[in-house]
Design a protein around this motif. Sequence first.
Motif, mmCIF file in Angstrom:
data_model
loop_
_atom_site.group_PDB
_atom_site.id
_atom_site.type_symbol
_atom_site.label_atom_id
_atom_site.label_comp_id
_atom_site.label_asym_id
_atom_site.label_seq_id
_atom_site.Cartn_x
_atom_site.Cartn_y
_atom_site.Cartn_z
ATOM 1 N N SER A 184 25.516 0.858 -21.120
ATOM 2 C CA SER A 184 24.281 0.656 -21.890
ATOM 3 C C SER A 184 23.022 0.681 -21.028
ATOM 4 N N PHE A 185 22.953 1.618 -20.105
ATOM 5 C CA PHE A 185 21.787 1.703 -19.232
ATOM 6 C C PHE A 185 20.560 2.183 -20.009
ATOM 7 N N VAL A 186 20.750 3.233 -20.799
ATOM 8 C CA VAL A 186 19.673 3.718 -21.664
ATOM 9 C C VAL A 186 20.222 3.931 -23.078
ATOM 10 N N HIS B 199 23.647 1.500 -28.617
ATOM 11 C CA HIS B 199 24.806 2.075 -29.287
ATOM 12 C C HIS B 199 25.644 0.943 -29.875
ATOM 13 N N VAL B 200 26.604 1.315 -30.693
ATOM 14 C CA VAL B 200 27.512 0.337 -31.281
ATOM 15 C C VAL B 200 28.854 0.452 -30.575
ATOM 16 N N ALA B 201 29.198 -0.552 -29.801
ATOM 17 C CA ALA B 201 30.473 -0.595 -29.090
ATOM 18 C C ALA B 201 31.472 -1.421 -29.882
ATOM 19 N N ASP B 202 32.730 -1.424 -29.444
ATOM 20 C CA ASP B 202 33.701 -2.257 -30.154
ATOM 21 C C ASP B 202 33.457 -3.745 -29.934
ATOM 22 N N GLU B 203 32.577 -4.080 -28.973
ATOM 23 C CA GLU B 203 32.181 -5.482 -28.796
ATOM 24 C C GLU B 203 30.993 -5.861 -29.675
ATOM 25 N N GLY B 204 30.310 -4.859 -30.236
ATOM 26 C CA GLY B 204 29.130 -5.125 -31.054
ATOM 27 C C GLY B 204 27.994 -4.197 -30.686
ATOM 28 N N ILE B 205 26.805 -4.517 -31.172
ATOM 29 C CA ILE B 205 25.629 -3.690 -30.892
ATOM 30 C C ILE B 205 25.108 -4.006 -29.489
ATOM 31 N N VAL B 206 24.912 -2.952 -28.711
ATOM 32 C CA VAL B 206 24.513 -3.104 -27.316
ATOM 33 C C VAL B 206 23.187 -2.382 -27.096
ATOM 34 N N ASN B 207 22.246 -3.065 -26.482
ATOM 35 C CA ASN B 207 20.935 -2.480 -26.217
ATOM 36 C C ASN B 207 20.803 -2.027 -24.764
ATOM 37 N N ALA B 208 19.853 -1.144 -24.534
ATOM 38 C CA ALA B 208 19.633 -0.609 -23.196
ATOM 39 C C ALA B 208 19.204 -1.701 -22.226
ATOM 40 N N CYS B 209 19.551 -1.511 -20.941
ATOM 41 C CA CYS B 209 19.312 -2.586 -19.966
ATOM 42 C C CYS B 209 18.606 -2.119 -18.699
ATOM 43 N N ALA B 210 18.216 -0.853 -18.611
ATOM 44 C CA ALA B 210 17.710 -0.320 -17.344
ATOM 45 C C ALA B 210 16.565 -1.154 -16.770
ATOM 46 N N GLY B 211 15.598 -1.488 -17.600
ATOM 47 C CA GLY B 211 14.461 -2.254 -17.107
ATOM 48 C C GLY B 211 14.853 -3.601 -16.539
ATOM 49 N N ASP B 212 15.741 -4.290 -17.242
ATOM 50 C CA ASP B 212 16.175 -5.620 -16.784
ATOM 51 C C ASP B 212 17.045 -5.532 -15.535
ATOM 52 N N ILE B 213 18.001 -4.593 -15.519
ATOM 53 C CA ILE B 213 18.946 -4.554 -14.399
ATOM 54 C C ILE B 213 18.270 -4.109 -13.112
ATOM 55 N N LEU B 214 17.296 -3.198 -13.204
ATOM 56 C CA LEU B 214 16.618 -2.757 -11.985
ATOM 57 C C LEU B 214 15.670 -3.826 -11.453
#
Length: 268
Positions: free
Chosen positions: A121-123, A126-141
């Motif tokens: 979920s970098f950009v 999407h909907v994964a089997d764990e649930g709705i996942v949002n992008a994380c690039a800004g936070d992780i960097l």
Amino acid sequence: MKFLQLFGRLKSSVIGMVHLKALPGTPGSVLPVTQILEAACEEAELYRRAGIDGLIIENMNDIPYTLHVGPEITASMATICAAVRQTCPRLPLGVQVLACANQQALAVALAAGLDFIRAESFVFSHVADEGIVNACAGDILRYRKAVGAEHVQIFADVKKKHSSHALTADVSVSDTAKAAEFFLADGVILTGVSTGQEADPGDLREVQSSVRIPVLIGSGVTLENVDKYIDASALIIGSHFKKSGDWRNSLEYDKVASFMEKINKLRV
């Protein structure tokens, strides 16, 4: 390039998967961390002896996965990864913490002296089997910068497996990869629809023509089809190296050795 410095080549590095036994607190957990650690180090040593180019350590047996990974998982993985680093001091090592625990993975990599993480979920959402996942690039960097882990590379899955991408159906795989490059990923990973399923070789060609960062294949590579993916920057292989081609089974040394023998001939 950092990738070249790490792996010593720009194409067809082989990265094996070390699938940890279920960690403490997860439904399938039966072993203490010390035994999980020993098994991981034994597997890493088999990979090393077979001539593998790198490894990723992953908590694949922690099913069902959650988007709320507890501190016990991060602590366990840091301990295990540090032991694998001691077992393989010169091998490129990475980590993935399921599910989508990318900050935790960076913390583990920093603490254990690893070289890269595999990030979900970098950009794009999407909907994964764990649930709705949002992008994380800004936070992780920003987190990587804050903790002084900028030497740890981030290889980002795009249109990742085990997910629905209906939310971004109008965004092609190459455009997704371009977005990951623009958001400063160190490389992108292409997969099939699920673990062990082949990635589309056409996607590989399309993405390679669209970005300048390394493009890795993250599922479905075997001894029989490796020719399709030889131009990828790296091949991440788990299922094929396990007994009966099932990631849950034990590693088969001969499969790894045979694969490395073939790919060494192909990349001469």
